[in-house]
Design an enzyme around this catalytic site. Structure first.
Site, mmCIF file in Angstrom:
data_model
loop_
_atom_site.group_PDB
_atom_site.id
_atom_site.type_symbol
_atom_site.label_atom_id
_atom_site.label_comp_id
_atom_site.label_asym_id
_atom_site.label_seq_id
_atom_site.Cartn_x
_atom_site.Cartn_y
_atom_site.Cartn_z
ATOM 1 C CE LYS A 210 44.909 88.257 114.659
ATOM 2 N NZ LYS A 210 45.514 87.144 113.886
ATOM 3 C CD GLU A 216 50.841 102.109 110.824
ATOM 4 O OE1 GLU A 216 51.710 101.892 109.969
ATOM 5 O OE2 GLU A 216 50.579 101.287 111.751
ATOM 6 N N GLY A 267 45.336 88.554 109.315
ATOM 7 C CA GLY A 267 44.660 89.809 109.000
ATOM 8 C C GLY A 267 44.112 89.888 107.594
ATOM 9 N NE ARG A 268 48.627 87.126 103.935
ATOM 10 C CZ ARG A 268 49.438 86.951 104.984
ATOM 11 N NH1 ARG A 268 49.460 87.854 105.947
ATOM 12 N NH2 ARG A 268 50.203 85.880 105.070
ATOM 13 C CD GLU A 354 50.626 91.179 104.818
ATOM 14 O OE1 GLU A 354 51.035 92.354 104.943
ATOM 15 O OE2 GLU A 354 49.617 90.750 105.398
ATOM 16 C CG HIS A 385 39.034 104.915 77.535
ATOM 17 N ND1 HIS A 385 38.850 105.422 76.268
ATOM 18 C CD2 HIS A 385 37.968 104.102 77.773
ATOM 19 C CE1 HIS A 385 37.714 104.950 75.766
ATOM 20 N NE2 HIS A 385 37.170 104.151 76.661
ATOM 21 C CE LYS A 500 53.857 96.679 111.111
ATOM 22 N NZ LYS A 500 53.006 95.679 111.787
#
Length: 533
Positions: A210, A216, A267-268, A354, A385, A500
């Protein structure tokens, strides 16, 4: 606007009292008495919620309904969809934005809830439709004239987890010969592995950020564009951007197209916006993506219902509050009995934790009750399992949200020992839910199952684009409604910023020729903490 949390409602003390002696699911015939299994189902055209194996009864449900009514959490959800500024904290510097992720799929009924936002979304969808048409008919090709068969999707956090989970869930529905590869981690091995799996001549690179400044993502974009140049290809003919308008990535000199993200979509919550639309539209085709949006829109509309037992998102949210705040359970396991959903819990980890991992209220005060639980999960039957031992007999009680479908995606199945694999899968799902509830007595203490471990089953007919869209929107609405209940801002994420900032300090030390060596030495840490160059 004055907000109130669930502790201030008239029914709070009554619910606390009921939580002291919740319904005993281990009592004889309790699940079959009084038509409980048929009664405690929230039915919708796409998904049904079965909650007879939750530790609730009519008195608890009525209390939760009263709590929701007094808090007006459904009214708040409606206001959110219509453009109210919900991403804000009173008297505290905050983003102070609208919250309109639902506008990205509000295209199937007129008028839309927030016409301006829906119009912006529709314009982007029309732009995407034209772009995908050009890709399909060969008008747009790579540097060597070959058609695009592969997308490399670059993003992290909400720009990766949602689209990746949806892509993995819909692999059977893709256009033949097309695929999407995701690169998110700044770990160079992530990019190296993916680049080794593709033919760069046929790759369309979708960079999602955005701000246009995500460290990254931009690092990985440089890695991919370098690989394109090393292969003799022109990155401009292979790259598109999904970004904010006028961000550094909104640059026609560097990208085939720019598709826009809007400040009012976090974002999420962005998987049904252009964040997911470009890659998923390429893979599914435009109509396949629109089918997913239609399912999401249908669930958004159901989330506006006032009745707890007819509103699946409200029901799921308040059962979660009952388990977390009244019964005291700190985590929730989301266990899909569908291999396609193997990345869905990872997306929910971000979306929920978040959003609701907050310690102050919307009026800037410290919370006085627990907010969001820890979310985790893996697909069944594999989990049986692995960690189900703790779920059945451990000292930590973990509420479970099972997700299942009556039919498999591919329809390829065989009878083995009298039943199909899909029948075995569903038998295990139902058995686990009942086992958690009723437990088992035994003269051997090692074979005692305490029971009274609550679960909900979310059941659909088949995992397809429409049902997946509904499932996604169900959980998004659940998270938002719980945030309203706790009176917190579910739409910012200040908690990701400190790391960050500190990482920037470490990078400055590395640039200055002060690497940490084999381990992060005290000298290195001290230099960063003291702000030395």
């Amino acid at each position: 606007m004055i907000y109130h949390n669930f502790q201030e409602t008239s029914v709070y003390n009554k619910l606390r009292q009921l939580a002291g002696a919740p319904p005993d699911l281990t009592a004889k015939n309790v699940l079959t008495a009084g038509n409980r299994l048929e009664k405690y189902v929230c039915r919708t055209p796409i998904l049904n919620l079965h909650y007879a194996t939750q530790r609730v009864d009519e008195e608890v449900l009525n209390g939760l309904q009263t709590m929701a009514d007094e808090l007006k959490i459904v009214e708040q959800f409606k206001a959110m969809r219509r453009g109210a500024v919900m991403n804000t904290i009173e008297d505290v510097e905050s983003e102070n934005r609208q919250v309109l992720h639902t506008s990205s799929r509000d295209h199937f009924h007129q008028p839309p809830c927030e016409p301006a936002a829906a119009a912006q979304s529709k314009a982007e969808l029309e732009k995407l439709k034209r772009f995908l048409g050009e890709v399909t008919d060969g008008t747009l090709t790579g540097s060597t004239g070959k058609c695009f068969t592969t997308v490399i999707h670059l993003g992290i956090g909400g720009s990766d987890l949602g689209p990746r989970a949806l892509y993995e869930a819909l692999l059977p529905y893709g256009i033949e010969g097309r695929s999407v590869h995701f690169i998110s981690n700044v770990d160079p091995d992530d990019a190296a592995r993916r680049l080794g799996q593709v033919n760069l001549e046929e790759c369309l690179v979708v960079t999602v950020s955005k701000s246009g400044g995500t460290l990254e993502t931009l690092t990985n974009e440089t890695v991919v564009q370098t690989a394109l140049r090393d292969a003799g290809l022109d990155p401009k003919k292979h790259c598109v951007a999904v970004t904010g308008e006028k961000s550094p990535l909104d640059n026609p000199e560097s990208y085939l197209r720019s598709f826009y993200m809007f400040d009012y979509i976090g974002g999420r919550y962005s998987a049904t916006s252009m964040v997911g639309a470009v890659s998923l539209g390429f893979f599914l085709g435009f109509e396949g993506f629109m089918s997913m949006l239609e399912g999401a829109d249908e669930m958004d509309r159901l989330a506006e219902g006032a009745s707890l037992q007819k509103n699946p998102a409200l029901l799921l949210a308040l059962l979660g509050v009952w388990n977390h705040n009244f019964l005291g359970y700190p985590t929730v396991a989301v266990l899909p009995y569908s291999q396609g959903l193997h990345r869905f819990p990872a997306h929910l980890q971000q979306c929920d934790m978040e959003s609701n991992g907050k310690s102050i209220t919307r009026d800037g005060k410290k919370v006085t009750a627990k907010t969001g639980p820890i979310i985790w999960g893996e697909p069944g039957t594999n989990g049986q399992h692995a960690f189900y031992q703790l779920l059945h007999q451990g000292t930590e009680i973990v509420p479970v949200e099972f997700i299942g479908f009556q039919k498999s995606q591919y329809g390829h199945d065989l009878k083995v020992q009298g039943t199909t694999s899909q029948q075995k899968l569903l038998a295990n799902l139902y058995a686990q839910s009942v086992a958690f509830a009723i437990g088992q007595t035994s003269d051997n203490p090692n074979r005692v199952f305490a029971g009274n471990r609550p679960s909900t089953i979310i059941m659909g007919q088949r995992l397809d684009p429409r049902s997946l869209g509904a499932l996604l929107a169900l959980y998004e609405a659940k998270i938002v409604l719980q945030g309203f209940c706790w009176n917190i801002n579910s739409f910012d994420q200040e908690g990701v910023q400190l790391g960050k900032v500190l990482a920037g300090g470490f990078l400055k030390q590395m640039e200055a020729g002060n690497p940490p060596g084999d381990g992060i030495e005290s000298r290195f840490l001290k230099a960063v903490l003291q702000g030395e160059d």
